[in-house]
Write an enzyme that holds these catalytic residues in place. Structure first.
Site, PDB file in Angstrom:
ATOM      1  N   GLY A  11       0.711  -1.092   0.122  1.00 27.85           N
ATOM      2  CA  GLY A  11      -0.116  -0.067   0.013  1.00 27.85           C
ATOM      3  C   GLY A  11       0.930   1.391   0.195  1.00 27.85           C
ATOM      4  O   GLY A  11       1.982   1.065   0.134  1.00 27.85           O
ATOM      5  N   PHE A  12       0.348   2.291  -0.223  1.00 26.69           N
ATOM      6  CA  PHE A  12       0.785   3.687  -0.276  1.00 26.69           C
ATOM      7  C   PHE A  12       1.810   3.959   0.917  1.00 26.69           C
ATOM      8  O   PHE A  12       3.074   4.191   0.689  1.00 26.69           O
ATOM      9  CB  PHE A  12      -0.194   4.558  -0.344  1.00 26.69           C
ATOM     10  CG  PHE A  12       0.347   6.039  -0.494  1.00 26.69           C
ATOM     11  CD1 PHE A  12       1.573   6.598  -1.029  1.00 26.69           C
ATOM     12  CD2 PHE A  12      -0.420   7.098   0.154  1.00 26.69           C
ATOM     13  CE1 PHE A  12       1.912   7.700  -1.120  1.00 26.69           C
ATOM     14  CE2 PHE A  12      -0.200   8.565  -0.021  1.00 26.69           C
ATOM     15  CZ  PHE A  12       1.141   8.708  -0.675  1.00 26.69           C
ATOM     16  N   ILE A  13       1.394   3.858   2.170  1.00 31.86           N
ATOM     17  CA  ILE A  13       1.928   4.460   3.390  1.00 31.86           C
ATOM     18  C   ILE A  13       3.140   3.112   3.773  1.00 31.86           C
ATOM     19  O   ILE A  13       4.314   3.439   3.859  1.00 31.86           O
ATOM     20  CB  ILE A  13       1.000   4.855   4.475  1.00 31.86           C
ATOM     21  CG1 ILE A  13       0.338   6.054   3.990  1.00 31.86           C
ATOM     22  CG2 ILE A  13       1.841   5.167   5.744  1.00 31.86           C
ATOM     23  CD1 ILE A  13      -0.775   6.444   5.054  1.00 31.86           C
ATOM     24  N   TYR A 153     -16.508   3.698   7.619  1.00 30.49           N
ATOM     25  CA  TYR A 153     -14.915   3.731   7.421  1.00 30.49           C
ATOM     26  C   TYR A 153     -14.482   4.129   9.109  1.00 30.49           C
ATOM     27  O   TYR A 153     -13.575   3.618  10.004  1.00 30.49           O
ATOM     28  CB  TYR A 153     -14.548   4.353   6.562  1.00 30.49           C
ATOM     29  CG  TYR A 153     -13.013   4.661   6.634  1.00 30.49           C
ATOM     30  CD1 TYR A 153     -12.127   3.752   6.682  1.00 30.49           C
ATOM     31  CD2 TYR A 153     -12.493   5.830   6.362  1.00 30.49           C
ATOM     32  CE1 TYR A 153     -10.667   3.871   6.825  1.00 30.49           C
ATOM     33  CE2 TYR A 153     -11.216   6.236   6.667  1.00 30.49           C
ATOM     34  CZ  TYR A 153     -10.257   5.439   6.664  1.00 30.49           C
ATOM     35  OH  TYR A 153      -9.138   5.775   6.837  1.00 30.49           O
TER      36      TYR A 153
HETATM   37  C1  LIG Z   1      -7.356  10.618   6.334  1.00 33.52           C
HETATM   38  C2  LIG Z   1      -8.381  10.092   5.332  1.00 33.52           C
HETATM   39  O1  LIG Z   1      -7.806  10.572   4.329  1.00 33.52           O
HETATM   40  C3  LIG Z   1      -8.583  10.330   2.891  1.00 33.52           C
HETATM   41  O2  LIG Z   1      -9.824  10.871   2.952  1.00 33.52           O
HETATM   42  P1  LIG Z   1     -10.233  12.076   2.611  1.00 33.52           P
HETATM   43  O3  LIG Z   1      -9.626  13.252   3.447  1.00 33.52           O
HETATM   44  O4  LIG Z   1     -11.700  12.325   2.308  1.00 33.52           O
HETATM   45  O5  LIG Z   1      -9.328  12.128   1.165  1.00 33.52           O
HETATM   46  P2  LIG Z   1      -9.576  12.468  -0.481  1.00 33.52           P
HETATM   47  O6  LIG Z   1      -8.293  12.513  -1.009  1.00 33.52           O
HETATM   48  O7  LIG Z   1     -10.472  10.983  -0.743  1.00 33.52           O
HETATM   49  O8  LIG Z   1     -10.594  13.702  -0.372  1.00 33.52           O
HETATM   50  C4  LIG Z   1     -10.116  14.856  -0.195  1.00 33.52           C
HETATM   51  C5  LIG Z   1     -10.963  16.059  -0.383  1.00 33.52           C
HETATM   52  O9  LIG Z   1     -11.295  15.992  -1.906  1.00 33.52           O
HETATM   53  C6  LIG Z   1     -12.825  15.824  -2.023  1.00 33.52           C
HETATM   54  N1  LIG Z   1     -12.730  14.860  -2.943  1.00 33.52           N
HETATM   55  C7  LIG Z   1     -12.330  13.509  -3.114  1.00 33.52           C
HETATM   56  N2  LIG Z   1     -12.738  12.903  -4.374  1.00 33.52           N
HETATM   57  C8  LIG Z   1     -13.206  13.893  -5.207  1.00 33.52           C
HETATM   58  C9  LIG Z   1     -13.689  13.818  -6.250  1.00 33.52           C
HETATM   59  O10 LIG Z   1     -13.679  12.757  -6.924  1.00 33.52           O
HETATM   60  N3  LIG Z   1     -14.338  14.668  -6.844  1.00 33.52           N
HETATM   61  C10 LIG Z   1     -14.396  16.035  -6.097  1.00 33.52           C
HETATM   62  N4  LIG Z   1     -14.943  16.752  -6.284  1.00 33.52           N
HETATM   63  N5  LIG Z   1     -13.761  16.000  -4.732  1.00 33.52           N
HETATM   64  C11 LIG Z   1     -13.493  14.787  -4.362  1.00 33.52           C
HETATM   65  C12 LIG Z   1     -13.310  15.319  -0.945  1.00 33.52           C
HETATM   66  O11 LIG Z   1     -14.525  15.784  -0.859  1.00 33.52           O
HETATM   67  C13 LIG Z   1     -12.378  15.974   0.266  1.00 33.52           C
HETATM   68  O12 LIG Z   1     -12.662  17.083   0.557  1.00 33.52           O
HETATM   69  C14 LIG Z   1      -9.074   8.877   2.873  1.00 33.52           C
HETATM   70  O13 LIG Z   1      -8.785   8.187   1.616  1.00 33.52           O
HETATM   71  C15 LIG Z   1      -8.835   8.011   4.116  1.00 33.52           C
HETATM   72  O14 LIG Z   1      -8.451   6.793   3.905  1.00 33.52           O
HETATM   73  C16 LIG Z   1      -8.325   8.696   5.436  1.00 33.52           C
HETATM   74  O15 LIG Z   1      -8.267   7.914   6.438  1.00 33.52           O
END
Ligand SMILES: C[C@H]1O[C@H](OP(=O)(O)OP(=O)(O)OC[C@H]2O[C@@H](n3cnc4c(=O)[nH]c(N)nc43)[C@H](O)[C@@H]2O)[C@@H](O)[C@@H](O)C1=O
Length: 337
Positions: A11-13, A153
């Site tokens: 995995g990544f980390i 989750y």
């Molecule tokens: C610590 C935590 O870190 C990760 O969770 P996350 O912070 O939600 O990370 P993310 O990269 O999925 O999202 C970061 C931001 O980006 C937005 N976002 C995402 N995907 C799309 C997307 O497809 N479109 C849009 N518009 N926004 C998106 C989303 O709404 C958020 O504002 C985990 O994978 C998890 O494993 C974990 O533990």
């Protein structure tokens, strides 16, 4: 502490941590189920790079397979277990909740049982800033209540925090939990926003932006994160003689050698600024589509990383513009091949 068993090495980390420990000359045994939540080819590439270190060995099996896990740990005899394998991802958990219970609850329980059998000097386990759930007071501190998870989750990760506390208390296993904050960098997870956005831009596809861009994350560069883990390996918690021994601000349990530590950059970055940086470093203007807030998502995360600093003398500090530059260089290099 020279023999380290890492789950989630493909995995990544886990990959980045294994690289760091192997470069230091430590003996590392990896364990990974190679699940197909995202491109298994990327996981194989990471493993192939680890395979260049002569001391590296890996067992390919699921956490839920107690026989395989316990045999691998008994054969390697680690002093330290770093448990990073998990079903991750916030949005996937809405449609696939059982995968989280199986990997994160049952899988972590199996790792705890092995840590007990083996009598390790330190067990370190990944949790997430998602456990802060509906909290609004920022920055998030480890001593804040975190009782309002918004997804299964986050709930399964909160469960691992509780389960490891019980085993630390019962069996005297020094245990450190990490709460990670949106980690990014080369060899990152393609389901996470930084790589998803960069990939879409490289392929000329539009990007969708949730909550109309009013999202904030404490983006943490992966090299900083694994440096923090490395230093915490050498800082196992000790059961306090009396609760009065606990320094204010420390999450150390009053009854067990157990604590939880934020590893974050301590900077709340607007998602739109992060996207601007990706555009700048790729040299591509993205076509943006604005969408409403997604169920289960949290609008902001922001770490108080002072406990990490107190324990290790270190805090993550890569500015996001520099981290994004390195991520984009890696993405461009792969795209051109
Ligand atoms: C610590 C935590 O870190 C990760 O969770 P996350 O912070 O939600 O990370 P993310 O990269 O999925 O999202 C970061 C931001 O980006 C937005 N976002 C995402 N995907 C799309 C997307 O497809 N479109 C849009 N518009 N926004 C998106 C989303 O709404 C958020 O504002 C985990 O994978 C998890 O494993 C974990 O533990």
């Amino acid at each position: 502490m020279t023999r380290v068993f890492i789950t989630g090495t493909a995995g990544f980390i886990g990959y980045h941590l294994a690289e760091l420990l192997l470069a230091e000359g430590l003996a590392v045994h990896g364990y990974d189920g190679m699940t197909d939540y995202y491109d298994v080819g990327l996981k194989r590439e990471r493993l192939a790079r680890l395979g260049r270190h002569p001391g590296f060995r890996q067992t390919e099996a699921m956490l839920e397979d107690m026989g395989a896990l316990s045999a691998a740990i008994a054969a390697f005899k680690p002093q330290v277990i770093v448990h990073l394998a998990a079903q991750a991802g916030v949005r996937y958990s809405l449609d696939h909740p059982r995968a989280y219970v199986d990997a994160n609850v049952t899988g972590t329980f199996n790792v705890m049982e092995c840590a007990r059998e083996q009598g390790v000097a330190h067990l370190l386990v990944a949790s997430t800033s998602s456990v802060y759930g509906a909290n609004t007071e920022m920055p998030f501190r480890e001593t804040d209540k975190a009782d309002t998870p918004l997804t299964i989750y986050a709930a399964t990760k909160k469960a691992t925090e509780a389960m490891t506390h019980a085993y630390a208390h019962l069996w005297n296993i020094p245990t450190t939990l990490f709460r990670f904050f949106t980690v990014y960098g080369p060899w990152g997870r393609p389901d996470m926003a930084p790589i998803k956005f960069a990939q879409a831009m490289l392929e000329g596809r539009p990007i969708e932006i949730y909550n109309h861009g009013e999202m904030y994350r404490d983006f943490t560069y992966v090299d900083d994160l694994v440096r923090g883990i490395r230093l915490l390996i050498d800082a196992p918690p000790a059961r306090p003689a009396t609760p009065a021994d606990i320094v204010p601000g420390d999450s150390l349990s009053p009854v067990a050698p157990w604590r939880v530590v934020n590893i974050g950059n301590s900077e709340k970055v607007r998602l739109l600024d992060f996207i601007d940086a990706i555009e700048r470093h790729l040299g591509i203007r993205a076509e943006r589509r604005y969408l409403p807030m997604q169920t289960g998502d949290v609008p902001a995360t922001w770490a108080d990383a002072s406990l990490l600093q107190r324990l290790t003398g270190y805090r993550p500090q890569t500015p996001f513009d520099e981290g994004v530059a390195r991520l984009c260089a890696w993405m461009l290099d792969r795209h051109r091949r």
